[in-house]
Write a protein that holds these residues in place. Structure first.
Motif, PDB file in Angstrom:
ATOM      1  N   PHE A 174       0.844  -1.190   0.000  1.00  0.00           N
ATOM      2  CA  PHE A 174       0.000   0.000   0.000  1.00  0.00           C
ATOM      3  C   PHE A 174       0.885   1.247   0.000  1.00  0.00           C
ATOM      4  O   PHE A 174       1.712   1.417   0.906  1.00  0.00           O
ATOM      5  CB  PHE A 174      -0.872   0.060   1.259  1.00  0.00           C
ATOM      6  N   ASP A 175       0.734   2.100  -0.987  1.00  0.00           N
ATOM      7  CA  ASP A 175       1.299   3.450  -0.910  1.00  0.00           C
ATOM      8  C   ASP A 175       0.197   4.333  -0.363  1.00  0.00           C
ATOM      9  O   ASP A 175      -0.713   4.762  -1.092  1.00  0.00           O
ATOM     10  CB  ASP A 175       1.760   3.924  -2.283  1.00  0.00           C
ATOM     11  N   VAL A 176       0.238   4.611   0.937  1.00  0.00           N
ATOM     12  CA  VAL A 176      -0.918   5.142   1.642  1.00  0.00           C
ATOM     13  C   VAL A 176      -0.520   6.331   2.512  1.00  0.00           C
ATOM     14  O   VAL A 176       0.626   6.417   2.979  1.00  0.00           O
ATOM     15  CB  VAL A 176      -1.580   4.030   2.504  1.00  0.00           C
ATOM     16  N   LYS A 177      -1.465   7.243   2.712  1.00  0.00           N
ATOM     17  CA  LYS A 177      -1.273   8.388   3.598  1.00  0.00           C
ATOM     18  C   LYS A 177      -2.470   8.482   4.530  1.00  0.00           C
ATOM     19  O   LYS A 177      -3.602   8.655   4.081  1.00  0.00           O
ATOM     20  CB  LYS A 177      -1.118   9.685   2.792  1.00  0.00           C
ATOM     21  N   ALA A 178      -2.235   8.339   5.835  1.00  0.00           N
ATOM     22  CA  ALA A 178      -3.302   8.470   6.825  1.00  0.00           C
ATOM     23  C   ALA A 178      -3.646   9.938   7.011  1.00  0.00           C
ATOM     24  O   ALA A 178      -2.754  10.788   7.063  1.00  0.00           O
ATOM     25  CB  ALA A 178      -2.868   7.854   8.158  1.00  0.00           C
ATOM     26  N   MET A 179      -4.936  10.257   7.120  1.00  0.00           N
ATOM     27  CA  MET A 179      -5.380  11.645   7.150  1.00  0.00           C
ATOM     28  C   MET A 179      -5.954  12.086   8.492  1.00  0.00           C
ATOM     29  O   MET A 179      -6.243  13.256   8.672  1.00  0.00           O
ATOM     30  CB  MET A 179      -6.434  11.874   6.066  1.00  0.00           C
TER      31      MET A 179
END
Length: 469
Positions: free
Chosen positions: A108-113
């Motif tokens: 996962f290339d992911v960014k938590a917001m």
């Protein structure tokens, strides 16, 4: 007299540098990678950009209003029971010795917001089961047991990898962030246990859901740039080769331009900053696309340049922007790498973005004092935003202004020297102004770099009388 903020001209540059990573596409096992260059189609589906089977795709739950694709990224305003993506890998078969998919890798290339729980994936198709992997509010990751905090920090892109493999006679999961292992041997299980996946034999496709949980609670939102699944347990070395998050994708990206300068999503970029990148080793020339609309830059090509193909077949890996960039605008750009003879193959690059610096920045590091002031109308009112509304208009309450006896002066002290662009003044504006005239009229403005020697600014205009409205 009421004054607003002072503005200055300032140049900031943001650079990003890092090692260039790459990994070849998986061979001999089912796999798929999604980069979300296009939105979901009317059937709420998006096909894998690369996969072992052309029918592998991701389906968005039609009932969800919280998921959309914007500028090549999937935006989740929240995650929960109705807000999920189902991954269908069409050729998924049992492995590991049981009837289910027992060994796999998810990337996962992911960014938590948001500072909240974030469900990462769920082995249940159609999201009927509890999430099998989480990120906690402190940035730790796991399921039942959790890593150290900060693995998935807020507002930060991370390449999060989860691998299910057989170690010491138990099926466990290992977790990696940007190529480094952050959790070892999570949740020992037996064959065909809770974190195993369904195969094509059990469903129409091998299926699982991501960024979802069946709980009735809606959880934090996030952004997803790239996602990949492999029906095999990648080794530590292979995951290290995948490296840290990068916009170009996960597998087979070595033929693309990389390491953009300005960095992707950079802000405060100087308006005359040249664009540069690390070219692919096989590239002989480069096509440069630059514009203010993501769709145009993403969809344009040589046959349909859409006004954003600003340089074709250039030799250098630097593009001189000249006077193209406007202050405060967001720009999107793409580099297509072009092979040499005999094929002259064009490799379409990913779309990056940056935002140009504003023409001036508000100065907020200053103090104020005055020769005289009323207890209810102190000098601080001229720099703390008192009386101003969202349209930069001023009210009529005397307590939101500075006032004192004549003769008078007011002095602002800054934390360092600045180049000033704009000084805004709101004169006294009470309801009695039209007949009492409390505002300033003829004013001397002086500046000093040492607080001792003062220089008067020439041609200071007479201050206009306010209307009291």
């Amino acid at each position: 007299m009421k004054t607003g903020l002072l503005y200055l001209e300032l140049v900031l540059s943001v650079l990003w540098a890092g090692a260039a990573y790459g990994s070849s596409e998986p061979q001999g096992v089912p796999w798929g990678e999604w980069r979300f260059a296009d939105d979901f189609d009317p059937a709420h589906e998006t096909a894998a950009d690369k996969s072992s089977d052309p029918d592998s795709l991701i389906r968005r739950n039609p009932a969800s209003a919280a998921i959309r694709v914007s500028a090549g990224k999937v935006i989740f305003t929240q995650t929960g029971p109705d807000d999920f993506l189902r991954v269908d890998v069409d050729d998924l078969a049992e492995n590991g010795g049981g009837g289910y998919v027992n060994e796999y890798t998810m990337i996962f290339d992911v960014k938590a917001m948001g500072a909240d729980w974030l469900p990462i994936y769920n082995t249940g198709y159609n999201n009927y089961n509890a999430a099998d992997f989480w990120a906690a509010a402190d940035g730790s990751v796991g399921s039942g047991s959790y890593s150290a905090p900060g693995v998935l920090p807020l507002e930060t892109w991370v390449r999060l990898v989860v691998v299910r493999r057989l170690e010491g006679g138990s099926w466990v999961r290992d977790v990696y962030a940007d190529g480094a292992k952050v959790f070892d041997n999570l949740g020992a299980e037996v064959l065909d246990d809770n974190s195993s996946l369904y195969t094509n034999a059990q469903q129409n496709e091998g299926q699982f859901t991501i960024l979802s949980d069946a709980d009735a609670t809606p959880y934090a939102g996030c952004e997803l740039d790239n996602f990949a699944f492999v029906a095999a347990a990648l080794s530590d070395e292979e995951i290290a080769d995948l490296g840290a998050y990068r916009t170009q994708g996960i597998f087979g990206v070595m033929g693309l331009a990389s390491e953009p300068v300005p960095a992707d999503e950079a802000t405060d970029v100087p308006h005359d900053r040249d664009l540069s990148w690390i070219p692919a080793e096989t590239a002989r020339t480069h096509d440069v696309y630059l514009g203010t609309a993501w769709d145009d830059v993403n969809d344009a090509d040589r046959a349909d340049p859409r006004g954003v193909l600003v340089s074709q077949d250039q030799a250098d890996a630097v593009y001189d922007v000249g006077d193209l960039l406007e202050y405060g605008r967001t720009y999107y750009w793409r580099i297509d790498e072009v092979n040499g003879a005999p094929d002259y193959t064009i490799f379409k690059g990913d779309v990056w973005s940056f935002t140009v610096e504003p023409y001036a920045y508000p100065i907020t590091s200053l103090t104020v004092k005055a020769l005289s002031e009323q207890p209810t109308s102190p000098a601080i009112r001229t720099i703390d935003g008192s009386g101003l509304d969202e349209f930069d208009q001023h009210g009529v309450d005397l307590k939101t202004m500075w006032g004192g006896d004549l003769p008078n002066w007011i002095q602002y002290t800054f934390d360092k020297e600045y180049v000033l662009d704009d000084l805004r003044v709101w004169n006294a504006n009470s309801i009695v102004e039209s007949w009492m005239g409390l505002g300033a009229k003829d004013v001397t403005v002086e500046y000093s770099t040492d607080g001792q020697t003062w220089t008067a600014i020439e041609n200071v205009p007479q201050f206009a009388q306010e209307t009291g409205t």
